[in-house]
Design an enzyme around this catalytic site. Structure first.
Site, mmCIF file in Angstrom:
data_model
loop_
_atom_site.group_PDB
_atom_site.id
_atom_site.type_symbol
_atom_site.label_atom_id
_atom_site.label_comp_id
_atom_site.label_asym_id
_atom_site.label_seq_id
_atom_site.Cartn_x
_atom_site.Cartn_y
_atom_site.Cartn_z
ATOM 1 N NE ARG A 42 -3.961 2.019 2.256
ATOM 2 C CZ ARG A 42 -4.171 2.874 3.246
ATOM 3 N NH1 ARG A 42 -3.461 2.809 4.361
ATOM 4 N NH2 ARG A 42 -5.110 3.795 3.129
ATOM 5 C CG HIS A 95 -1.157 5.401 -0.148
ATOM 6 N ND1 HIS A 95 -1.776 5.839 1.003
ATOM 7 C CD2 HIS A 95 -2.070 4.606 -0.763
ATOM 8 C CE1 HIS A 95 -2.996 5.315 1.078
ATOM 9 N NE2 HIS A 95 -3.179 4.557 0.025
ATOM 10 C CG ASP A 114 8.248 11.419 -5.564
ATOM 11 O OD1 ASP A 114 7.455 10.702 -4.894
ATOM 12 O OD2 ASP A 114 8.164 12.655 -5.584
ATOM 13 C CG ASN A 122 -0.739 8.656 3.362
ATOM 14 O OD1 ASN A 122 -1.092 7.591 2.853
ATOM 15 N ND2 ASN A 122 -0.145 9.623 2.680
ATOM 16 C CG HIS A 146 -8.264 -3.777 -1.037
ATOM 17 N ND1 HIS A 146 -9.250 -2.836 -1.226
ATOM 18 C CD2 HIS A 146 -7.125 -3.053 -0.840
ATOM 19 C CE1 HIS A 146 -8.733 -1.623 -1.162
ATOM 20 N NE2 HIS A 146 -7.447 -1.724 -0.932
ATOM 21 C CG ASP A 181 -9.452 -12.810 1.609
ATOM 22 O OD1 ASP A 181 -10.454 -13.402 2.070
ATOM 23 O OD2 ASP A 181 -8.623 -13.372 0.872
#
Ligand code: HEM
Length: 286
Positions: A13, A17, A25, A45, A144, A204
């Site tokens: 994740r 993000h 970067d 975040n 996910h 899940d």
């Protein structure tokens, strides 16, 4: 993974993000300072993105061996890939040579990352802005299949969905009860007590630590946790992919790999652009 089974999910994740805000970067890794506003406190975040310590540890070892050589953005890309391989998922090719940015975008983190309550149209729009398409939305959402989510990101579905005073009818009733127990019971259509907001549930429920295609089976059976997960079956342009991926794990893995390679190329800095950070939490010189 040995000390924290959730870490592979968190690293994947984090790479996502990172790439969606100013490109891949390493901008998501920068700390706030008095005169620098990073991305860590943006809504998607804050108290949510994790794995920063793991990246720091890898960077520390690398800096001792070959200083100023491997960027934080490359570390993140490889860490995410290895995390998924270790979780029995597919391996994809990670091109290297990304350089680290010298800025961050708090605005971008708040506005360019998809929100769990966004419609499929909004989510697709946000992906398109990054050069990704509907198929990428469907394939990457399969991430996910591992990891966890806090009640605050889906609690509206449990009690007062779209101001109807009722739970989301597209949520499996057994799962609904489980989630209501976890996130606080609320009579009628009140708002749940926010003291439950940080409670965690697996994205899940069947194989929470294995990267497989079970996410799509869940979503098909109204067991997707986030609204944005369920949105994939409500939309005709993605629902056929959900069906295909739920029936064919190889197809899901192949498409996931293609989309991850695309995601890892978003807005990369190369050549003389940016820098190789010494410490992933701050730019080299202020
Ligand atoms: C399609 C739009 C997406 C939305 C709206 C979304 C939203 C979210 C939210 C709200 C969480 C829970 C965070 C928390 O409770 O702290 C989450 C977790 C997660 N997301 Fe997504 N996400 C999306 C796409 C993606 C993509 C493209 C990836 C990676 C390729 C990804 C990987 C993950 C992972 C692995 C977790 C679990 C993290 C952990 O356990 O630490 N997501 N996502």
């Amino acid at each position: 993974m040995a000390v924290d089974r959730r870490m592979p999910a968190s690293l994947l994740r984090l790479h996502f993000h990172d790439c969606f805000v100013l490109g891949c970067d390493g901008s998501v890794l920068l700390d706030d300072t008095i005169n620098f506003k990073g991305e860590k406190n943006a809504l998607p975040n804050k108290n949510s993105a994790r794995g920063f310590d793991v990246i720091d540890k890898i960077k520390f070892v690398l800096e001792n061996e070959c200083p100023y050589t491997v960027s934080c953005a490359d570390i993140l890309a490889i860490a995410a890939r290895e995390a998924i391989v270790l979780s029995y998922g597919p391996r994809w090719r990670v091109l290297l040579g990304r350089r680290d940015g010298r800025r961050a975008s708090f605005y971008g983190a708040n506005n360019e990352l998809p929100s769990p309550t966004d419609s499929i149209e909004n989510i697709t729009h946000k992906f398109r802005c990054k050069g990704l398409h509907r198929k990428d939305v469907a394939a990457l959402s399969g991430a996910h299949t591992i990891g966890e989510t806090q009640c605050k990101f889906f609690k509206e579905r449990l009690y007062n969905f779209n101001n109807t005073c009722r739970p989301d009818p597209t949520l499996d009733p057994t799962l609904l009860k489980e989630l209501q127990n976890l996130c606080g019971k609320v009579p009628n259509c009140g708002s749940p007590n926010s003291s439950f907001d940080a409670n965690l549930t697996a994205l899940d429920h069947f194989t929470p630590f294995i990267f497989d295609n079970n996410y799509y089976t869940n979503v098909e059976h109204k067991r997707g946790i986030l609204s944005s997960d369920h949105a994939l079956v409500d939309d005709q342009t993605t629902s056929f992919l959900v069906k295909e991926y739920s029936q064919n794990q190889d197809l899901f893995f192949n498409d996931f790999v293609v989309s991850m390679e695309k995601m890892g190329r978003i807005g990369v800095l190369v050549g003389q652009q940016g820098e190789i950070r010494k410490n992933c939490r701050r730019v080299n010189y202020y």
